[in-house]
Design a protein around this motif. Sequence first.
Motif, mmCIF file in Angstrom:
data_model
loop_
_atom_site.group_PDB
_atom_site.id
_atom_site.type_symbol
_atom_site.label_atom_id
_atom_site.label_comp_id
_atom_site.label_asym_id
_atom_site.label_seq_id
_atom_site.Cartn_x
_atom_site.Cartn_y
_atom_site.Cartn_z
ATOM 1 N N GLY A 111 33.088 55.943 33.295
ATOM 2 C CA GLY A 111 33.690 56.287 32.142
ATOM 3 C C GLY A 111 35.358 57.049 32.261
ATOM 4 O O GLY A 111 35.732 56.901 31.544
ATOM 5 N N VAL A 112 35.378 57.601 33.350
ATOM 6 C CA VAL A 112 36.770 58.426 33.493
ATOM 7 C C VAL A 112 37.897 57.473 33.303
ATOM 8 O O VAL A 112 38.563 57.373 32.650
ATOM 9 C CB VAL A 112 36.691 59.300 34.553
ATOM 10 C CG1 VAL A 112 38.119 60.216 34.657
ATOM 11 C CG2 VAL A 112 35.516 60.547 34.307
ATOM 12 N N PRO A 113 37.978 56.505 34.433
ATOM 13 C CA PRO A 113 38.888 55.526 34.262
ATOM 14 C C PRO A 113 38.970 54.820 33.103
ATOM 15 O O PRO A 113 40.167 54.519 32.289
ATOM 16 C CB PRO A 113 38.674 54.590 35.478
ATOM 17 C CG PRO A 113 37.327 54.866 36.142
ATOM 18 C CD PRO A 113 37.068 56.368 35.512
ATOM 19 N N ALA A 114 37.715 54.354 32.618
ATOM 20 C CA ALA A 114 37.638 53.633 31.097
ATOM 21 C C ALA A 114 38.454 54.375 30.022
ATOM 22 O O ALA A 114 39.212 53.816 29.360
ATOM 23 C CB ALA A 114 36.161 53.333 31.046
ATOM 24 N N ALA A 115 38.101 55.703 30.096
ATOM 25 C CA ALA A 115 38.459 56.457 29.019
ATOM 26 C C ALA A 115 40.098 56.665 29.173
ATOM 27 O O ALA A 115 40.877 56.656 28.156
ATOM 28 C CB ALA A 115 37.965 57.675 28.846
ATOM 29 N N VAL A 116 40.475 57.118 30.283
ATOM 30 C CA VAL A 116 42.019 57.314 30.499
ATOM 31 C C VAL A 116 42.752 55.971 30.559
ATOM 32 O O VAL A 116 43.759 56.221 29.700
ATOM 33 C CB VAL A 116 42.164 57.631 32.079
ATOM 34 C CG1 VAL A 116 43.663 57.774 32.476
ATOM 35 C CG2 VAL A 116 41.471 59.290 32.345
ATOM 36 N N GLY A 117 42.306 54.944 30.665
ATOM 37 C CA GLY A 117 42.783 53.621 30.506
ATOM 38 C C GLY A 117 42.932 53.369 29.000
ATOM 39 O O GLY A 117 43.948 53.102 28.351
ATOM 40 N N LEU A 118 42.046 53.521 28.089
ATOM 41 C CA LEU A 118 41.871 53.410 26.906
ATOM 42 C C LEU A 118 42.717 54.311 25.875
ATOM 43 O O LEU A 118 43.484 53.983 25.114
ATOM 44 C CB LEU A 118 40.468 53.567 26.258
ATOM 45 C CG LEU A 118 39.533 52.216 26.593
ATOM 46 C CD1 LEU A 118 37.885 52.472 26.235
ATOM 47 C CD2 LEU A 118 39.992 51.177 25.569
ATOM 48 N N ALA A 119 42.985 55.629 26.453
ATOM 49 C CA ALA A 119 43.836 56.601 26.136
ATOM 50 C C ALA A 119 45.159 56.031 25.862
ATOM 51 O O ALA A 119 45.992 56.231 24.910
ATOM 52 C CB ALA A 119 43.473 58.003 26.556
ATOM 53 N N GLU A 120 45.573 55.543 27.290
ATOM 54 C CA GLU A 120 46.930 55.204 27.490
ATOM 55 C C GLU A 120 47.241 53.747 26.501
ATOM 56 O O GLU A 120 48.244 53.894 25.939
ATOM 57 C CB GLU A 120 46.901 54.717 28.844
ATOM 58 C CG GLU A 120 47.269 55.721 30.052
ATOM 59 C CD GLU A 120 47.449 55.018 31.410
ATOM 60 O OE1 GLU A 120 48.474 55.576 32.050
ATOM 61 O OE2 GLU A 120 46.925 54.009 31.723
ATOM 62 N N LEU A 121 46.151 53.119 26.420
ATOM 63 C CA LEU A 121 46.193 52.049 25.756
ATOM 64 C C LEU A 121 46.325 52.203 24.061
ATOM 65 O O LEU A 121 47.280 51.608 23.495
ATOM 66 C CB LEU A 121 44.999 51.084 25.849
ATOM 67 C CG LEU A 121 45.207 49.720 25.192
ATOM 68 C CD1 LEU A 121 46.433 48.930 25.508
ATOM 69 C CD2 LEU A 121 44.038 48.853 25.863
ATOM 70 N N LEU A 122 45.846 53.239 23.522
ATOM 71 C CA LEU A 122 45.976 53.530 22.216
ATOM 72 C C LEU A 122 47.532 53.879 21.917
ATOM 73 O O LEU A 122 47.984 53.738 21.171
ATOM 74 C CB LEU A 122 44.835 54.538 22.048
ATOM 75 C CG LEU A 122 43.572 54.148 21.859
ATOM 76 C CD1 LEU A 122 42.583 55.426 21.505
ATOM 77 C CD2 LEU A 122 43.449 53.000 20.679
ATOM 78 N N VAL A 123 47.840 54.807 22.882
ATOM 79 C CA VAL A 123 49.250 55.521 23.058
ATOM 80 C C VAL A 123 50.189 54.447 22.621
ATOM 81 O O VAL A 123 51.150 54.236 22.074
ATOM 82 C CB VAL A 123 49.623 56.483 24.068
ATOM 83 C CG1 VAL A 123 51.092 57.056 23.821
ATOM 84 C CG2 VAL A 123 48.513 57.684 23.941
ATOM 85 N N ARG A 124 50.025 53.508 24.025
ATOM 86 C CA ARG A 124 51.014 52.408 23.871
ATOM 87 C C ARG A 124 51.209 51.459 22.557
ATOM 88 O O ARG A 124 51.914 50.843 22.252
ATOM 89 C CB ARG A 124 50.624 51.484 25.097
ATOM 90 C CG ARG A 124 51.191 51.795 26.225
ATOM 91 C CD ARG A 124 50.656 51.272 27.476
ATOM 92 N NE ARG A 124 50.528 49.952 27.692
ATOM 93 C CZ ARG A 124 49.639 49.114 28.371
ATOM 94 N NH1 ARG A 124 48.851 49.574 29.156
ATOM 95 N NH2 ARG A 124 49.968 47.885 28.338
ATOM 96 N N GLN A 125 49.770 51.336 21.806
ATOM 97 C CA GLN A 125 49.887 50.638 20.510
ATOM 98 C C GLN A 125 50.288 51.520 19.322
ATOM 99 O O GLN A 125 50.141 51.161 18.339
ATOM 100 C CB GLN A 125 48.438 50.210 20.458
ATOM 101 C CG GLN A 125 47.924 49.077 21.390
ATOM 102 C CD GLN A 125 46.428 48.731 21.099
ATOM 103 O OE1 GLN A 125 46.333 47.879 20.303
ATOM 104 N NE2 GLN A 125 45.675 49.334 21.629
ATOM 105 N N GLY A 126 50.783 52.822 19.641
ATOM 106 C CA GLY A 126 51.017 53.635 18.561
ATOM 107 C C GLY A 126 50.002 53.867 17.594
ATOM 108 O O GLY A 126 50.158 54.427 16.501
ATOM 109 N N LEU A 127 48.569 54.164 18.207
ATOM 110 C CA LEU A 127 47.368 54.332 17.496
ATOM 111 C C LEU A 127 46.945 55.562 17.712
ATOM 112 O O LEU A 127 46.979 56.279 18.760
ATOM 113 C CB LEU A 127 46.620 53.399 17.790
ATOM 114 C CG LEU A 127 46.772 52.095 17.225
ATOM 115 C CD1 LEU A 127 45.647 50.872 18.140
ATOM 116 C CD2 LEU A 127 46.761 51.674 15.649
#
Lengths: 241, 241, 241, 241, 241, 241
Positions: free
Chosen positions: B201-217
């Motif tokens: 879950g930790v890499p999954a969540a960190v990656g998702l957090a980055e991805l949300l930021v990159r999408q401006g969400l």
Amino acid sequence: MRIVVANVNTTEAVTEVIRAQAVAIAAPGTEVLAVTPRFGPPSVEGNFESYLAAVAVMDRVRAVPEPFDAVVLAGFGEHGKEGLAELFDVPVVDITEAAAHTASLLGRRFSVVTSLARTTGQITDRLALTGLSSRCASVRATGMAVLELETDPERAGDRLAAEAVRAVREDGAEVICLGCAGMAGLAEQVRDAAGVPVVDGVPAAVGLAELLVRQGLSTSKVGGWAAPLPKEITGWPISGA
Amino acid sequence: MRIVVANVNTTEAVTEVIRAQAVAIAAPGTEVLAVTPRFGPPSVEGNFESYLAAVAVMDRVRAVPEPFDAVVLAGFGEHGKEGLAELFDVPVVDITEAAAHTASLLGRRFSVVTSLARTTGQITDRLALTGLSSRCASVRATGMAVLELETDPERAGDRLAAEAVRAVREDGAEVICLGCAGMAGLAEQVRDAAGVPVVDGVPAAVGLAELLVRQGLSTSKVGGWAAPLPKEITGWPISGA
Amino acid sequence: MRIVVANVNTTEAVTEVIRAQAVAIAAPGTEVLAVTPRFGPPSVEGNFESYLAAVAVMDRVRAVPEPFDAVVLAGFGEHGKEGLAELFDVPVVDITEAAAHTASLLGRRFSVVTSLARTTGQITDRLALTGLSSRCASVRATGMAVLELETDPERAGDRLAAEAVRAVREDGAEVICLGCAGMAGLAEQVRDAAGVPVVDGVPAAVGLAELLVRQGLSTSKVGGWAAPLPKEITGWPISGA
Amino acid sequence: MRIVVANVNTTEAVTEVIRAQAVAIAAPGTEVLAVTPRFGPPSVEGNFESYLAAVAVMDRVRAVPEPFDAVVLAGFGEHGKEGLAELFDVPVVDITEAAAHTASLLGRRFSVVTSLARTTGQITDRLALTGLSSRCASVRATGMAVLELETDPERAGDRLAAEAVRAVREDGAEVICLGCAGMAGLAEQVRDAAGVPVVDGVPAAVGLAELLVRQGLSTSKVGGWAAPLPKEITGWPISGA
Amino acid sequence: MRIVVANVNTTEAVTEVIRAQAVAIAAPGTEVLAVTPRFGPPSVEGNFESYLAAVAVMDRVRAVPEPFDAVVLAGFGEHGKEGLAELFDVPVVDITEAAAHTASLLGRRFSVVTSLARTTGQITDRLALTGLSSRCASVRATGMAVLELETDPERAGDRLAAEAVRAVREDGAEVICLGCAGMAGLAEQVRDAAGVPVVDGVPAAVGLAELLVRQGLSTSKVGGWAAPLPKEITGWPISGA
Amino acid sequence: MRIVVANVNTTEAVTEVIRAQAVAIAAPGTEVLAVTPRFGPPSVEGNFESYLAAVAVMDRVRAVPEPFDAVVLAGFGEHGKEGLAELFDVPVVDITEAAAHTASLLGRRFSVVTSLARTTGQITDRLALTGLSSRCASVRATGMAVLELETDPERAGDRLAAEAVRAVREDGAEVICLGCAGMAGLAEQVRDAAGVPVVDGVPAAVGLAELLVRQGLSTSKVGGWAAPLPKEITGWPISGA
């Protein structure tokens, strides 16, 4: 029998409303001990406040001198029941579940009418975990803040009654649950307006707590609500008591 | 980009494990700020501790100097995501939901393998609120405490792998989620034993957090996770910071 | 990293819109290979066309020279993900699931706003199999055909924004998912009108595909999405490539 | 009355088995037209093959000279019903749904016994969309390939009967559905072994198709299964017919 | 073949309507035996009456001289199917389930339009146990009593058609089920108004009963609908026959 | 307060067991009136008998001279609650729902342990309509008939305890509900064996009935449980009283 009834907010006036409801339903031999958290928000209207209140309630109930026979968590839709259930050997009843179970005995579908719209999601989630989503017709909000129940009870009653009527007419509700521990005085007005039974979670929960005690029943300790493992916890209890 | 990753327990060694996982997955330009709560239990194994940790995490993240771009809640199956989501404007990702969403992309059904049996119910409830119950084949426990992952990693790995194999063979799991933030080093062993993808879950969540930021969400503020109302809260923040 | 992004219809202009979205979100080192099926309908608006498109996409992606690292299925609510997942060893992400999982991180309930009403049922079914029905507030349609997004983008944007506003006000949506791969340019208008986060499935899926690759994760091959058995298949691949 | 019964694989011997079942149940005046796809796999065992078969069946049935009165999709758990339902004005019955609806009339819970384990997930999904998950006790597999039903019927019958017995004893099944169109000859053996009614989807579907025609009922065209919009489709029909 | 079709109320005129529908759909060689209970209410509009009717139907069908090949329970949304299923070896088909299963073949969602609002909950519950809740868009009532179908058929038809139109437009119904055994003559009017297929439970059930018999299928006797244990029952049969 | 407690079978000895349980829990001022139906089976073990018992109970309670304050339906998993709820203005509590609601307060999941396997499906259906399926871990049967509880209580206790232990160990039950009104004397043995709270539906229901009366609550009359319409009913009441 001695029942601890815990308000979730720090507003003593709300604790008094809760105490009065609890005393009114309690059996002759039952002593009601209504307590107010030592920290937290004056009203609980959202998840941040609700998590804080959950901890504040655990902190406060822990400081009540034993023995007591049951605990009632008097915040509608709030977090914390599972934590209290772990901490104590006596039964713990949450007013949300108490209202939902009670309403389910009285009609096919119930609606909850609460204060602010921002809390309806949290209530919906609690009912989902209780398992009673299929019995819930809707969760409606009056748009009035919790403490406005104290400051403008007349308008609160009117708004509450109006939403209850809509729940019955538009959502198919056959029973209304008052979605806030401080709505006690408004049940009659809602009932008269909506023409259906109105469940107040505080008397429902106090009565259920008494009933569990009379049956010799308490929280199961073999699974998800087992007592916490012995463990050194930094900064606990938070109030230092 | 700067991501705050919050351990839920007070054990710095676990924070270090989490930090390492986060750093390993983070994109080159991302700064990871791994934080440890200032109070609460050394491991979180039950609802009482989890509610306390939820507040301790909110207290700790609140003390992180802004700006930061996202928050990761690094406790598997723990309470608190909705509170953090209310408190901050930046996206908040819980490792439980991150693991479950990620696993759902990889197979029809996933199982979670966690530490103590007493926490499986809480994980089940979190998955239910996430909406992914129908994708979850089972939540299994090794019977080992969280901190034994540190003290006896070999036995922990063996037990974890054994439960993962059972999940695949008996429950129909096609993917395994590691049910604890501190299980990082054991993913490979589990994958080799069970022959299925293993989600941490930790890499999954960190990656998702980055991805949300990159999408401006970021978190929606119109409903259940809107910012708290301005309100005087007694004793908050608890650590006084 | 090399990601194949497959449009589901044969309209090159839509493939270009999709490619642009994919390139915009992709990390610096990622090559996006946007492909168009060699047969099938110019827009996919119903089950017959969607099944045909599913096969046309499998036919087209199969013809892409290896190696590539992930596949994105860029048709909202369309059939085919499970087939692609079987055919390739690399991760496959469908924009429908990508949007739904992403939206679930941002709010309690999301709505999808799509083109024609005839496709809402199909989207509803896909979300049901994804497991996220309980997170979906509604699937709404603007009544405009897919290709009108190209020919009359202004009207499309207005209609989309209007439905998004209704989803928020009437259905309780806290997040909007754009229900068509070709709606890329309209996200900002929808967000401004509805005041909630707007998720576009293409960047969500491309980002998730990258993230899976970075985590070393791919489709589980032990169950429902295992590689096809070796078998002589008459007429396959259909395009003869 | 004239009913088109479409095998999903290209194996003529299976078409013959299906035709025989269909003819055996059909009313005296009913003509059965059993057809074999012009392309696709010799047996359908997974999603890739199933999507291809869905298109091959649509391609084949489209080539049947009208008039005909109903279409039966004779592949258990396969894709394609919604596409056929859109393409034709006459009723379309899928053997999966036919078996499940029929079994639901005969007992509280049914189990499906199919060929390879890799197809159980797909069957589970189809039943979920049919709405009958709560009536399904289990989906079990014998581990034998579809064409082994032809080549080793004795062993197939024994394995099928054994799984049916387990479904009744361990899963609480009260009815068994044969999970493959080619299992026709084995129903009696399964019934004798398991002591419960055994539903074969082909006669169930042919009978239901006749019954819909007799009631003057056909697919609703106002929603999700409306006729495709007029549209130029590249490469369709695939067989060129 | 001989099929017993049991009206649930004591009104012979309704039995005649039911008989006519049954005869119209029955195959040439099928004899329809329409029976009327010997006690109970003249129309069944609620649970008390429905339970009484369930027993009255069991009492009446038990008095039919054997042999007969199937039983149809011709009361929409009424209790009793499971009791009849236990009492007889031949198949028993309830018109509620027959209509719901049939409608599910014709469209994604169906609505039921019934007489009085007080019976909608009971119908909803029956559909839930049938497993088809997810296929049901709504259960609507015209507000007219069952016997008004006889006394004021024109107004009944208009009201029924109006509710059906609302179900299609507002609730997303793609098929309408007539929610009362006595609505036979009104199907055409409803279909013309709503533009969707209209399912009448009586022909659907009679046809399904015939079809089960033709397939050699009957109620499973290993589980919930096994034959009653031999037992002396005071006062049974109630009519003394 | 005067509470009518209705046994569902005609065995007076069981009525006495029920009366004793009811009296034991009732508050000092509460009079318990335990009644036995005038017709029906000596034990209720299946749907046919249960429907008959439902009517027999309505017939019997109707003959109780008013006033009384509440009705308890003392048959576990039996039909009839909705009919009683319609017939009377006072609250009606079914021991099945009472046990399930009570157990839900005490743990995350409960199991029911009942007599014959043939009744487990009926209990499962009742719990589904109550809405509490997600709280139910399993419904298990001892294989002993209801009246064997009277004739061979020792063996019944052992079997009951053994199934309860299995429910806890294998199914994850944290609470056990006794699945028969006549199991009163065995609760302690089950609790000692299984180590979890054991809920007996009769005291739970009597206590809940008292509690509803104390809260001034009764059945909602606006929807599914409204009073029957005035209507001439042939042969009712059946006992002629």
